[in-house]
Design a protein around this motif. Structure first.
Motif, PDB file in Angstrom:
ATOM      1  N   THR A 251       0.962  -1.112  -0.116  1.00 51.68           N
ATOM      2  CA  THR A 251       0.106  -0.042  -0.155  1.00 51.68           C
ATOM      3  C   THR A 251       0.928   1.352   0.011  1.00 51.68           C
ATOM      4  O   THR A 251       1.918   1.235   0.792  1.00 51.68           O
ATOM      5  CB  THR A 251      -0.840   0.177   1.149  1.00 51.68           C
ATOM      6  OG1 THR A 251      -1.921  -1.311   1.324  1.00 51.68           O
ATOM      7  CG2 THR A 251      -1.743   1.193   1.227  1.00 51.68           C
ATOM      8  N   ALA A 252       0.431   2.229  -0.788  1.00 50.58           N
ATOM      9  CA  ALA A 252       0.941   3.505  -0.685  1.00 50.58           C
ATOM     10  C   ALA A 252       0.701   4.292   0.613  1.00 50.58           C
ATOM     11  O   ALA A 252      -0.692   4.137   0.906  1.00 50.58           O
ATOM     12  CB  ALA A 252       0.656   4.295  -1.865  1.00 50.58           C
ATOM     13  N   PHE A 253       1.500   5.243   0.834  1.00 52.92           N
ATOM     14  CA  PHE A 253       1.188   5.953   2.136  1.00 52.92           C
ATOM     15  C   PHE A 253       1.394   7.362   1.896  1.00 52.92           C
ATOM     16  O   PHE A 253       2.502   7.712   1.463  1.00 52.92           O
ATOM     17  CB  PHE A 253       1.587   5.362   3.570  1.00 52.92           C
ATOM     18  CG  PHE A 253       3.017   5.120   3.330  1.00 52.92           C
ATOM     19  CD1 PHE A 253       3.892   6.129   3.925  1.00 52.92           C
ATOM     20  CD2 PHE A 253       3.511   4.043   2.991  1.00 52.92           C
ATOM     21  CE1 PHE A 253       5.323   5.865   3.883  1.00 52.92           C
ATOM     22  CE2 PHE A 253       5.232   3.677   2.881  1.00 52.92           C
ATOM     23  CZ  PHE A 253       5.731   4.789   3.126  1.00 52.92           C
ATOM     24  N   ALA A 254       0.751   8.370   2.519  1.00 53.75           N
ATOM     25  CA  ALA A 254       0.949   9.721   2.322  1.00 53.75           C
ATOM     26  C   ALA A 254       0.302  10.417   3.806  1.00 53.75           C
ATOM     27  O   ALA A 254      -0.928  10.337   4.098  1.00 53.75           O
ATOM     28  CB  ALA A 254       0.201  10.342   1.324  1.00 53.75           C
ATOM     29  N   LEU A 255       1.106  10.876   4.669  1.00 51.08           N
ATOM     30  CA  LEU A 255       0.808  11.687   5.908  1.00 51.08           C
ATOM     31  C   LEU A 255       1.237  13.077   5.794  1.00 51.08           C
ATOM     32  O   LEU A 255       2.402  13.421   5.515  1.00 51.08           O
ATOM     33  CB  LEU A 255       1.565  10.873   7.002  1.00 51.08           C
ATOM     34  CG  LEU A 255       1.320   9.364   7.150  1.00 51.08           C
ATOM     35  CD1 LEU A 255       2.255   8.966   7.996  1.00 51.08           C
ATOM     36  CD2 LEU A 255      -0.022   9.280   7.810  1.00 51.08           C
ATOM     37  N   ASP A 256       0.426  13.928   6.195  1.00 51.58           N
ATOM     38  CA  ASP A 256       0.837  15.322   6.138  1.00 51.58           C
ATOM     39  C   ASP A 256       0.545  16.014   7.392  1.00 51.58           C
ATOM     40  O   ASP A 256      -0.347  15.491   8.214  1.00 51.58           O
ATOM     41  CB  ASP A 256       0.043  16.177   5.260  1.00 51.58           C
ATOM     42  CG  ASP A 256       0.157  15.821   3.876  1.00 51.58           C
ATOM     43  OD1 ASP A 256       1.233  15.958   3.486  1.00 51.58           O
ATOM     44  OD2 ASP A 256      -0.980  15.831   3.045  1.00 51.58           O
ATOM     45  N   PHE A 257       1.537  16.960   7.955  1.00 45.22           N
ATOM     46  CA  PHE A 257       1.415  17.446   9.326  1.00 45.22           C
ATOM     47  C   PHE A 257       1.750  18.876   8.846  1.00 45.22           C
ATOM     48  O   PHE A 257       2.698  19.519   8.986  1.00 45.22           O
ATOM     49  CB  PHE A 257       2.870  16.708  10.111  1.00 45.22           C
ATOM     50  CG  PHE A 257       2.736  15.680  10.111  1.00 45.22           C
ATOM     51  CD1 PHE A 257       2.130  14.964  11.173  1.00 45.22           C
ATOM     52  CD2 PHE A 257       3.409  14.654   9.514  1.00 45.22           C
ATOM     53  CE1 PHE A 257       2.105  13.643  11.456  1.00 45.22           C
ATOM     54  CE2 PHE A 257       3.473  13.409   9.605  1.00 45.22           C
ATOM     55  CZ  PHE A 257       2.739  12.876  10.613  1.00 45.22           C
ATOM     56  N   PRO A 258       0.755  19.633   8.465  1.00 44.71           N
ATOM     57  CA  PRO A 258       0.713  20.953   7.842  1.00 44.71           C
ATOM     58  C   PRO A 258       1.282  21.985   8.769  1.00 44.71           C
ATOM     59  O   PRO A 258       2.150  23.102   8.230  1.00 44.71           O
ATOM     60  CB  PRO A 258      -0.685  21.282   7.711  1.00 44.71           C
ATOM     61  CG  PRO A 258      -1.693  20.325   7.915  1.00 44.71           C
ATOM     62  CD  PRO A 258      -0.878  19.158   8.382  1.00 44.71           C
ATOM     63  N   HIS A 259       1.072  21.949  10.008  1.00 43.64           N
ATOM     64  CA  HIS A 259       1.732  22.783  11.103  1.00 43.64           C
ATOM     65  C   HIS A 259       2.964  22.252  11.733  1.00 43.64           C
ATOM     66  O   HIS A 259       3.610  22.944  12.512  1.00 43.64           O
ATOM     67  CB  HIS A 259       0.719  22.907  12.287  1.00 43.64           C
ATOM     68  CG  HIS A 259      -0.648  23.406  11.692  1.00 43.64           C
ATOM     69  ND1 HIS A 259      -0.660  24.781  11.294  1.00 43.64           N
ATOM     70  CD2 HIS A 259      -1.868  22.917  11.449  1.00 43.64           C
ATOM     71  CE1 HIS A 259      -2.085  25.007  10.927  1.00 43.64           C
ATOM     72  NE2 HIS A 259      -2.789  23.729  11.251  1.00 43.64           N
ATOM     73  N   GLY A 260       3.501  21.069  11.113  1.00 42.09           N
ATOM     74  CA  GLY A 260       4.727  20.420  11.457  1.00 42.09           C
ATOM     75  C   GLY A 260       4.538  19.706  12.890  1.00 42.09           C
ATOM     76  O   GLY A 260       4.029  20.148  13.650  1.00 42.09           O
ATOM     77  N   TYR A 261       5.339  18.665  13.098  1.00 43.58           N
ATOM     78  CA  TYR A 261       5.303  17.950  14.184  1.00 43.58           C
ATOM     79  C   TYR A 261       6.698  18.089  14.512  1.00 43.58           C
ATOM     80  O   TYR A 261       7.747  17.731  13.937  1.00 43.58           O
ATOM     81  CB  TYR A 261       5.284  16.252  13.799  1.00 43.58           C
ATOM     82  CG  TYR A 261       4.935  15.313  14.742  1.00 43.58           C
ATOM     83  CD1 TYR A 261       3.724  14.921  15.240  1.00 43.58           C
ATOM     84  CD2 TYR A 261       6.226  14.832  15.424  1.00 43.58           C
ATOM     85  CE1 TYR A 261       3.643  14.124  16.431  1.00 43.58           C
ATOM     86  CE2 TYR A 261       5.912  13.939  16.736  1.00 43.58           C
ATOM     87  CZ  TYR A 261       4.755  13.678  17.022  1.00 43.58           C
ATOM     88  OH  TYR A 261       4.417  13.075  18.390  1.00 43.58           O
ATOM     89  N   ASP A 262       7.133  18.671  16.001  1.00 40.82           N
ATOM     90  CA  ASP A 262       8.170  19.261  16.200  1.00 40.82           C
ATOM     91  C   ASP A 262       9.097  18.095  16.905  1.00 40.82           C
ATOM     92  O   ASP A 262       8.714  17.097  17.728  1.00 40.82           O
ATOM     93  CB  ASP A 262       7.778  20.102  17.392  1.00 40.82           C
ATOM     94  CG  ASP A 262       9.087  21.060  17.831  1.00 40.82           C
ATOM     95  OD1 ASP A 262      10.114  21.416  16.983  1.00 40.82           O
ATOM     96  OD2 ASP A 262       9.414  21.128  19.155  1.00 40.82           O
TER      97      ASP A 262
END
Length: 116
Positions: free
Chosen positions: A70-81
């Motif tokens: 499976t392909a995966f794509a995760l976004d953290f628009p505010h940034g994960y510090d």
């Protein structure tokens, strides 16, 4: 963070845990994309540290389940510090202490987008 957007890439996983230090120092994780080509799940572990993670000893701050084929794509628009630095590894089981290595080519086109 106001630093330029960067990407660390792993085109094809090696037959190991692929322990990698993406960046030493404060880092904001912005996104992760890739493909789990393995016939079983893999686990992407993220570490907050100043050196390449010692898989099985260092404790990940985040473990991400990668479903089989499976392909995966995760976004953290505010940034994960990550206050110390950003590292990752890929293992065959979810437990923090797991050191099960991937087979070569299990994870393809892993892109880790970050700022810092």
């Amino acid at each position: 963070m106001t630093s330029a957007h960067k990407t660390a890439r792993l085109l094809s996983a090696a037959a190991s845990t692929n322990a990698t230090l993406v960046k030493d120092g404060r880092t904001a994780l912005k996104g992760i994309q890739g493909y789990n080509a393995a016939g079983t799940a893999r686990y992407l572990k993220l570490y907050n540290g100043t050196a390449e993670p010692t898989v099985g000893t260092d404790t990940p701050v985040k473990t991400i389940y990668l479903p089989a084929t499976t392909a995966f794509a995760l976004d953290f628009p505010h940034g994960y510090d990550f206050s110390l630095g950003l590292g990752f590894a890929i293992t065959g089981a979810a437990a923090d202490a797991d050191t099960t290595a991937c087979s070569a080519g299990d994870v393809l086109c892993l892109n880790v987008d970050y700022e810092g």
